[in-house]
Write an enzyme that holds these catalytic residues in place. Structure first.
Site, short mmCIF file in Angstrom:
data_model
loop_
_atom_site.label_atom_id
_atom_site.label_comp_id
_atom_site.label_asym_id
_atom_site.label_seq_id
_atom_site.Cartn_x
_atom_site.Cartn_y
_atom_site.Cartn_z
N CYS A 153 0.82 -1.21 0.00
CA CYS A 153 0.00 0.00 0.00
C CYS A 153 0.87 1.27 0.00
O CYS A 153 1.50 1.58 -1.00
CB CYS A 153 -0.99 -0.04 1.16
SG CYS A 153 -2.37 1.11 0.96
N HIS A 172 -4.05 -4.90 -0.26
CA HIS A 172 -3.69 -5.47 1.04
C HIS A 172 -3.73 -7.00 0.96
O HIS A 172 -4.81 -7.59 1.07
CB HIS A 172 -4.64 -4.98 2.12
CG HIS A 172 -4.38 -3.57 2.54
ND1 HIS A 172 -3.66 -3.25 3.68
CD2 HIS A 172 -4.70 -2.39 1.96
CE1 HIS A 172 -3.55 -1.94 3.78
NE2 HIS A 172 -4.18 -1.39 2.75
N GLU A 210 -2.91 -9.14 3.09
CA GLU A 210 -3.37 -9.74 4.36
C GLU A 210 -4.89 -9.68 4.48
O GLU A 210 -5.47 -10.29 5.37
CB GLU A 210 -2.72 -9.02 5.54
CG GLU A 210 -3.35 -7.69 5.93
CD GLU A 210 -3.09 -6.54 4.96
OE1 GLU A 210 -3.74 -5.49 5.10
OE2 GLU A 210 -2.24 -6.70 4.06
#
EC number: 6.3.5.5
Length: 376
Positions: A263, A347, A349
């Site tokens: 990011c 992202h 995750e």
């Protein structure tokens, strides 16, 4: 069920548009950048994500708070947003593990929340005009609108603040699994530009020992820690402001240490290699964004949260584009030629969101393994 007393509340955009609703959080006023998030679930993870620091988040999904709050699902130590805008919330908690309602969570963190807003109308307005700054008040609707517009104008003059310094850790912190033997973990140094807990957890689960360092940490000190890899985390704000981070990354690129940017870290890495940044009209905020992997020609569904994008026309010859957005063709991933360095705009995750991009963490670990093997 909790009994929440609803007071009148108000959102005013910088163009003068007014939205009236009910207060569901703390009493007060605030000013911030108004963005919309299209996620259906994961409201807790969203509002505790430091990437949203200083922003007012409007949820497009009409029902927020259905399952309550589980503190262990936080992505940081507190709520990071300035305020929350939504259509409707529920104080009947439907998950047996959760004891705290969404409204109470806002109240305990002194965060303004407004329900009863036509969030579809608000979203269409932002999509048409672009992101705007707004003023929220949960102290009633009898206010001086000229005075509010003046306050927003003053706030806009100071909007390019260094937000990273407000969210980064103040000291070095070590994260690792308990009882792990010294020679059986990968030593990763993570720059904390506003890191999410889920990023740390994913790396720990892959056998990493994380040394989290403040955003302003000098590259020389990071190198002295003898890392097997370096993570450039997510975070808030305009990446071009963070000159100290860009200089440190440029120094780290002179080494052979693997680097993974996520990011904001992705944007900083690109700038460190000479690229320019564009402010997006209304950004990407949601957990359903399709991204094309140009190396495999496959589509992955990703979690996104950014208001800036890399200008593809300014990339240097040592950068390869690896991912693009299927929504607007903005750049989503890069890697460097002849260096173990890559980054991703979304992202991996998730939290919230699908797990399609988790493989990027494994790609990073593979680079770390090779580096560790060759440096012995």
């Amino acid at each position: 069920m909790e009994n929440i007393l609803l007071n009148k509340a108000l959102l005013i955009l910088e163009d003068g548009t007014k939205f009236y609703g009910n207060s569901i959080g703390a009493k007060g006023t605030s000013i911030g950048e108004v963005i919309f998030n299209t996620s259906i679930t994961g409201y807790q993870e969203i509002i505790t994500d430091p990437s949203y620091f200083n922003q007012i988040v409007a949820f497009t999904y009409p029902h927020i708070g259905n399952i309550g709050i589980e503190i262990n699902n936080n992505e940081s130590s507190k709520i990071q947003v300035k305020a929350v805008i939504l259509y409707q919330t529920h104080n009947i908690i439907s998950d047996f593990r959760n004891k705290l309602s969404f409204s109470r969570f806002l109240l305990l963190n002194n965060i303004i929340g407004i329900s009863g807003i036509d969030t579809r109308k608000l979203t269409r307005l932002i999509r048409k005009s672009g992101t705007q700054y707004g003023y929220v008040s949960s102290e009633g609707t009898n206010i001086n609108f000229k005075e509010i517009k003046s306050k927003i104008k003053i706030f806009l003059e100071k909007k390019n603040l260094d937000l990273v310094k407000l969210v980064t850790t103040k000291r070095k912190i070590i994260y690792k699994k308990k009882y792990i033997e010294k020679n059986f973990f990968y030593n990763i140094v993570a720059y904390d530009f506003g890191i999410k807990f889920s990023i740390i957890k994913n790396l720990i689960n892959l056998g990493c020992r994380i040394t989290l360092v403040p955003a302003t940490t000098k590259s020389k000190y990071v190198i002295s820690l003898n890392p097997d890899g370096i993570l450039l985390s997510n975070g808030p704000g305009n990446p071009e402001i963070y000159k100290y981070a860009i200089r440190n990354i440029q120094c780290l690129l002179e080494t052979k240490i693997p680097i993974f940017g996520i990011c904001l870290g992705h944007q900083l890495l690109a700038i460190a290699n000479g690229a320019k940044i564009l402010k997006m009209k209304f950004g990407h905020h949601g957990s359903n964004h399709p991204v094309k992997d140009l190396e495999t020609n496959k589509i992955i569904i990703t979690s996104q949260n950014h208001d800036f994008a890399i200008d593809k026309s300014t990339l240097s010859k040592n950068i390869i584009i690896t991912h693009i957005s299927m929504f607007d063709q903005t750049l989503q991933g890069i890697k460097l030629i002849n260096k173990p360095v890559f980054s991703f705009q979304g992202h991996p995750e998730s939290s919230p969101g699908p797990k399609d991009a988790l493989f990027l963490f494994k790609n990073f670990i593979n680079l770390v393994k090779d580096y560790r093997l060759n440096k012995k």
